[in-house]
Design an enzyme around this catalytic site. Structure first.
Site: not given
Lengths: 349, 349, 349, 349
Positions: A151-153, A156
């Site tokens: 996932g994106c979160y 990061a």
């Protein structure tokens, strides 16, 4: 010369699909052969993805596992969780190598998956999936036929945290993860939550206090790399911009650990990783600096007054947080240089 | 009928000055008599503040303490720190009641002030200043002739935290304050940091790890209300929008304390405060909901997995975080209903 | 003292409804008694219009003409065209004075109405309607019981053009109207067209070449004031911002007419109109200067190389382009000073 | 295989410089060897252009014609007008092929240049310059050693107009050009005009009525292709977004000409031009569809009520309107396929 890899995109009409198309079209070893988008099958590609007008002719297709298998070596699936697993199953059954951008195969502990998602459509297949973050799973990815792209979160957040946990620099206790995402992470379907007039010029948190499904994914990877059970307090926020995630994490470090140490360890950890840049201690990366690129900017600062380290990670949620990372995994899987087709810097400003 | 209060704005050409003008023009008991703006003295008001075209005639004036004292009962000073103190001194010497929006008089402990600001232009005068947050200092404000209006971040942060500290619900240890501000907080002077093309579509932190001067102000007030020494880890971020602050704080609460309890205590604490709205537990206030208004939205959630409470505060940094709060203090000082001239809801969307 | 006017809002849950609520709550002679919103009847006001949290208690109501008539002297209707006429009919039958923000009663020539809208729900009632632009119809509005409040584009376009046509300064031939609107003009219903990620950082025209229904409304008023048949080429565009319309019109003027002349005529024309400000010749008004206010900024420039005058009008589409103008009409209708409750300048920036 | 072209960027620290670096780094036949930025010479590239962190090492250099000539075959100059001509002179004197993005060499009639710019630093050199729009000057560009890359507004405007004038479809008389640009066109230097808080959520025109220096450039090219003297009314506007220009032109066409005819002629005109896409008649291109790409979207509509054609052109001002077009010219000059290194679609959304 490397042989061409024929690629299909399943779920081509959403934002990660559009970004996959952009990146695959620019990849020197890939031929994009199929664009599948169930709800828009039969429509001209240029109507559905206006940025491809004059570039990609033809129509969006309906899903047909046999046709894909006959025309593609690999498939990138950008479908919602739950919808992806059955599709992936069919493709894998036909030998297609799959890079799946959904959440269906990311969690190793399927009980945890069921707890957060309420179902498990392909528990057997899940066992063979490799978590698609090359910086942490490069070796396993070389032979993976099913890649669960993060996932994106999590991307990061995990990137800045991983080196600190890998080196045992962090004290016991929960990690505070305060993350901020651009609106494209919410996808293409219109909703009140993403209506322009109620989104621009406003800022808010959502799905706080253990409600966001990226929580267990972050915990899984940090716990693995730290070899201990780590819990996070995860607060996502919506930023009035299209792309970008900044994840700001707060963690207590062991006595004597400072930002310079964190920075040095991260630089060692990411040695040979073409997508990660570690800033000097104290820097504050801006999501604008990575917009449109597959790059992650990472930095560390020490709050000397309290002993907390602030670890930041900035990415483009659609690229390093989704489609670009999927290609990066494909590069690793096919023995190509990891940054092939992904080297271009951000389109700044 | 209440007698008119004649008001001057010193530093009228910046954003807090413009907002003061807007609010004072709409206040039923105020007559705006002087607009001072040193760098633009002699220019027509409508050129300097284009929103006042056709509304306020005349020119921006140079500073002249005697002229102000002869034409105004109160002065609102929207000057940079350091520049404000000498001006305030002159006005106070002439009996003008001052609402100062700078940082010059906010810190009670002048040693702390010198540590963070490097100077102290009016240590004697500082002793008489009252911190201009009516929700915490209402009684003292009734007789204050010098009001130190709080910073924007402190307002958004202190309001949600104060009830919890007042009631002793918080465990020992630092509080994590992750705050996000619109760009108007950086003022009107152009800079690379606030240049449109490098600000929109980007998100970043700045002045982290104990570098932001609002840190001691938050610590002072929380420590006072909590009757113990509290330290914060303060991380401000810049959001690509003009107005609004959301402050997200993380704190460990005592056993048994949950979000409902926090919410109930906050509602009791803010009973009779017209500017604060406490949401139901778990809600996520949006800065858009308060944009242009003097309102603060507050909420609490408990992360049951880790025992942290997430306390949120949303304000418009130029109104409740600056100019509106100054008027609110004026209302208290002059015995007017606290919300006079400040009742209008946000211009939503 | 003026007696209180009891006001209802029908269609309170959209953006013009929210703006009506904001303005009516701040009007010294009005009591807001009813909020009707069919699709959200029974829900707490603060959930539907979050900016009213803590300000307006109670629930959104279903439409009931009798109840409204018993509790309100006037009704502001912010419904879609077609849906408004039957509601207005019921309210008028009960003696309620109606300010209708829909298009149902704006066009005097009902054949033209049918041509552009395909229907005519209340042709008889339409005869009694007065076009709600006080600057052009002040006298008729003093006794109007049904006011057809103009569209947003017409307001921004007619105001700068009217003085030139009234004085016969314009040559024969079509007028080019190139207009640009913020996204709130598209209303509250989510759609692909107003989805944040596909709206911000993009700019486009829509409904061009005679497709936008505000065309006949502009032509009607300009033709009336010019006492001749005027046609316009109307091109609306969507600007990635919430509020504001700038209308840029191009027209050939008679020999000898220059920008100074246009400016002088406009200043004479708008003498006594509290909402219109005419800039010096050559100025370029910014929609930001009127954001949140009921003001219109107007300006003229002459392109000496070609003999065209460029006439610009800037408004906030939700205020002077809708809800504020409705209140302005109410003030005229009830003999109040025209700017009552509408004097506040823009919330700039 | 094509031999590598060694390229220098002079003026690398502005936005067109940054975009040149991005595109040159991704071009398969180019080696980027020098980054010159006078005001920031000696600073690390990654500090000046943060998107290049971890990608380009080394420092920004001061200008030294000899050093550039020894290390580069071509130079791209992204300097302000007036500053560029002397630099270009030095580079040309050393045989470096120059693609100049300033206005110094665009106007063929040097009297017109002096009229609009007040000077002429290199009148002799100007004679050898070719206007760098491959769609209009492809043949001349094949041998050009000095290319005057067009302005951003001219590119967006000339492309849709050229086919109509080339085919003689347009009636006599001025053309109305109402153009809208993102803020990056104003460059990197901070100013009140581009300060975030006064730019976002606002829309305004500027330099209207013959004041903008792109006017003669558009007239030159349209007059040339139309073989008659054409005047335009040019109105630029600032859109609150970073990248993109939409140019909306209004022109009277000859009897019988409709949008389908315009579309067909444009498709014929742009046959073989890889950067231009002509939409079906009546479509409205969005600048978001070309953001980050070297593409131009063009469309035509007929307003049947008035006989005007509305011709639209959408580009990314920094790519097809500047740096990308410069590379396109380089490709033509070096006999490479015109779209080399420029094929990637927009990063949408």
């Amino acid at each position: 010369m490397t042989k061409r890899i024929r690629a299909a995109i399943v779920g081509a009409t959403g934002y990660t699909g559009a970004e996959l198309a952009r990146l695959l079209l620019g990849h020197p070893n890939v031929e994009l052969t199929v664009l599948v988008g169930a709800s828009k099958a039969g429509q001209p590609v240029e109507r559905v993805l206006p940025s491809l007008a004059g570039i990609v002719r033809g129509e969006v297709e309906a899903f047909d596992a046999d046709r894909i298998a006959s025309r593609a070596d690999v498939a990138f699936c950008g479908l919602p969780h739950g919808a992806s697993a059955p599709i992936v199953k069919e493709l894998r059954a036909r030998g297609v190598i799959v890079f799946d951008l959904s959440a269906d195969f990311r969690l190793v502990d399927r009980a945890v998956h069921r707890e957060w998602y309420g179902d498990d459509h392909a528990p057997e297949l899940a066992k063979s999936a490799v978590y698609g973050m090359p910086e942490l799973h490069r070796d396993a990815l070389r032979t993976a036929d099913l890649v669960a792209v993060p996932g994106c979160y999590p991307t990061a957040t995990i990137l800045p945290l991983a080196p600190l946990f890998a080196k045992g620099l962090v004290e016991e206790g929960p990690v505070i993860v305060d993350a901020k995402s651009g609106v494209s992470g919410a996808g293409r379907a219109p909703s009140e939550r993403t209506h322009f007039s109620e989104t621009t010029e406003g800022f808010r948190a959502y799905k706080i206090a253990g409600a966001h499904r990226h929580t267990p994914e972050i915990e899984q990877e940090i716990s693995r790399v730290g070899a201990r059970d780590v819990r996070i307090v995860f607060t996502p926020h919506l930023v009035p911009m299209t792309r970008g995630i900044l994840s700001t994490s707060y963690l207590r470090v062991k006595p004597g650990v400072d930002a310079a140490r964190c920075t040095a360890e991260a630089r060692a950890f990411f040695e040979g990783s073409p997508s990660v840049f570690v800033h000097d201690a104290g820097a504050c990366p801006d999501t604008l600096w990575v917009r449109g690129s597959n790059r992650a900017h990472v930095s560390y600062a020490l709050d000397a007054r309290t002993g907390f380290v602030i670890a930041q990670g900035a990415i483009d949620n659609l690229v390093k947080g989704a489609s670009g990372q999927a290609l990066q995994c494909m590069n690793v899987r096919f023995g190509l240089p990891e940054g092939t087709g992904l080297a271009m810097p951000a389109a700044w400003p």
